[in-house]
Structures are given as C-alpha cells and as structure tokens.
Scaffold this active site. Sequence first.
Site, short mmCIF file in Angstrom:
data_model
loop_
_atom_site.label_atom_id
_atom_site.label_comp_id
_atom_site.label_asym_id
_atom_site.label_seq_id
_atom_site.Cartn_x
_atom_site.Cartn_y
_atom_site.Cartn_z
N ASP A 91 -2.63 -1.62 -4.05
CA ASP A 91 -2.71 -0.14 -4.50
C ASP A 91 -1.93 -0.13 -5.87
OD1 ASP A 91 -0.70 0.93 -2.55
OD2 ASP A 91 -1.93 1.76 -2.25
N ARG B 141 6.87 5.65 1.89
CA ARG B 141 5.76 7.12 2.25
C ARG B 141 4.68 6.31 3.94
NH1 ARG B 141 2.23 10.36 -0.50
NH2 ARG B 141 3.02 10.31 -2.91
N LEU C 104 0.94 -1.10 0.40
CA LEU C 104 0.52 -0.04 0.28
C LEU C 104 0.82 1.23 -0.17
CD1 LEU C 104 -2.10 -1.46 2.75
CD2 LEU C 104 -3.04 -0.95 0.67
N HIS C 105 0.61 2.27 -1.46
CA HIS C 105 1.18 3.26 -0.81
C HIS C 105 0.41 4.60 -1.26
CE1 HIS C 105 2.70 2.28 -5.49
NE2 HIS C 105 2.52 3.11 -5.48
N ARG C 106 -0.48 4.78 -2.10
CA ARG C 106 -0.84 5.00 -2.86
C ARG C 106 -1.34 6.66 -1.94
NH1 ARG C 106 -0.10 5.31 -7.71
NH2 ARG C 106 0.30 3.33 -8.17
#
Length: 369
Positions: A288, A244, A209-211
Amino acid sequence: MESKKLKIINVVGARPNFMKIAPIHKLMLKSYKIQPILVHTGQHYDEKMSKVFFDDLKMPVPDIYLNVGSGSHAVQTAKIMTEFEKVVLEQKPDMVLVVGDVNSTVACTLVAVKLGVRCVHVEAGLRSFDRRMPEEINRLMTDVVSDCLFVSEESGMINLKKEGIPDEKVFHVGNVMIDSLVNHIKSADKSTILKNLGITAGDFCLVTLHRPSNVDDIENAKILVETLIELSKKLHVVFPIHPRTLKNFGSFGILKGFSDNEKIKLTEPLGYLDFMKLMKESRFLLTDSGGIQEETTYLGKPCLTLRENTERPSTVIQGTNILIKQLDKNLIVSHVNDILSGKTKKGTVPKLWDGRTAERIVKILENSM
Ligand code: UD1
C-alpha cells in the site's frame, strides 16, 4: 572574489524522503553555486527506519537533527514547526527544499513561507483526490504555498494547472526516486538477503503494509493476515513489517496467525539495498506504499496495490501497477493466481524516469540565482 552561494536547506524526515533527497543533496555538494544544508526532523528515528538508509545511500550525516519523534498529527507537525523555525532563523537560507508528502514536508514548508524564504517542493502535483489520507492534505497544503514545484509525472502537471498554480513555477523534471534506484541497483545485487532469509529468486512475494486505512482497523488487519496465510500456500511471503503495523497487529492479537508458518518471513523493516534486491528478485509485490508503485513500474515487476486510489496514476496507466480497491481475500488471491499463471501486466516507464532528475532540478535551481 567568489560570488555568494545559494544556501539551500534540504529537509528529510521520514523513510520515503531519504531516497528522494540523496541524489539531490549529493549533486548540490558538488555545485559551485549551491551550499546545501541537510536537516533531519527525526519524524522517523529507529535505526531501521532511518540510519540504515543514510548508510546504504551513502548520505552524509545530517548537519542538523531536530529529534521530534512520534506523536499525533498535530503534535508532530507542531513540534517540527517549532524546531525548524529556530533553524531557519539561525541559518537564514535562501531556499528550503522539501520532498514528498509526509508531515515533515508540510511543516517545514509552512515555516519557510511564513518567514519569507522561498520554498521548493519536489514531487509536486500528485493527487489521490482522497482527503481522508493525511498525505493528500500535506500535498495540497505544500503545493499551494510553494514557490517552485518539481513534478514527477504528467498527471502532476495537469493537477497543478487545474488548481491555478502559475506555469512559471512548475517544472516537469521526472522522478528523483528513480535516480536512487538507478544509482544503487548494482550494489543491491551484492546483498545476501535472499540467502539470509532462506529463499530463492522468483519463489516469493514481497509485502509491505502501513497505511492507516489498512492497518489501523482490526477487521481490515484480520483480512490482511488471512490473505497472507492463504498466499503462503502458494509461495514464500516476505513481510518486512513497519513499526505502525507491528504495533497495531500486536495489539489486535493477530500476529500469532503467522507463528509456525515457515513460508511467511516476517522481518524488521529492511535497508534500502536489501529491499531493492528483494523487489528485483520477487515474483510480485503486494503493497500500500506510494513509492513502491513507482519502483515496480520502473523495474517492470507486477505490483498489486491495496488502495482505493493512487496519486501516481502513471503506474497504473503505463506501468505494471494494479489497484485492488476492495480489501477482499478472494479478490486478492485471484489477482495473485493471474500473476502465478503468467498473466502479468506489461508496462512502460513514464517520461523522464531516467535517473537524471536530480541533475535537472539542481540545474534549474542554479540558474534561479
Ligand atoms: C509516515 C508518512 C507516510 C509514509 C510512511 C513511510 C505522514 C503523515 N506519514 O507514516 O506518508 O508512507 O511514513 O514509512 O507523514 N514509529 C516507530 N519508529 C519510527 C517511526 C515511527 O516506531 O522510526 C512508529 C511510532 O509508533 C509512530 C508510528 O510508527 O507513532 C507511525 O509513525 P508516523 O511517522 O506517525 O507515520 P508513518 O505511519 O510512519
């Protein structure tokens, strides 16, 4: 007398670029007609986000490293442009080749076209039709000014036609990232990552997950953490965490939700071979990412994508990808229950995702001399 070689600068910047450039750059190094130069902008700079991929993909060290690092979109894009302009002026390439949709892609494209250098975009034409995504802006800007557009899936051909890009600039060549997958799948089998994490094949899900839409918002981030805790009651959850995401979840104070939970394996970002091994042996993926939607479609592995849309519709129409458009714990868990009870989506592999895309690209460029 030897005829002059076509001098092409291949640009990489961020993690998803490395596996796309690797097969192209390698073939160009063997070509009698092309002299490739590898430029790394340094958008991703951590050892685990960059160097490990050069090692795993057996890529040569970049000829030129720009060391731009992180920053706001404007700062990062401007820094890449300023530094890359110097390189183009000095190297005087015949072409600049960019891949994907990251800030390095659009920044180097703008520099090249403004200096009158032909620009080649690999993975052109993908559209999410969601302009809130930074990548969508990067894709649109890059495609509109590029001279040669290499497309990975049918939807890309349709989108570019609708946008009025002349047919003679556009080539449906397939998915170059699948070349890397095909080339390295055997070496990935030697990875000891399962043993290192203390898990067994088929008994875990793999999460990335990083969006910004998922991890920059505290409420969404909380839902994600709760969902992973819920999933860990059913199977192991392997979660290699993007910088992030780590930074945001840390500052939201929600990482402690994972502590003392043996079933959740939180790791640093993983190398290409370890990640591929995990992908292959997992029960399903929750992600994502853009690229993982494609890799799972090729591997026939169930993929649940936490996004409202995808620029890679072939993975949903033909492949094993399911979009979960609402960030809702119960909805995600119900999709997971389907998979665990054997109700999985069967898919097929899109046209030209055959491991030979780089060959097609290099041949077209050689013949363009
Ligand atoms: C970028 C791409 C995204 C791609 C993703 C894969 C853009 C607009 N986004 O997003 O399309 O899916 O890469 O990872 O280009 N950081 C580090 N170390 C690094 C790199 C980044 O700690 O090596 C941290 C920094 O705090 C940085 C943050 O991660 O501010 C975000 O990095 P950035 O390059 O801006 O975008 P990504 O979220 O990685």
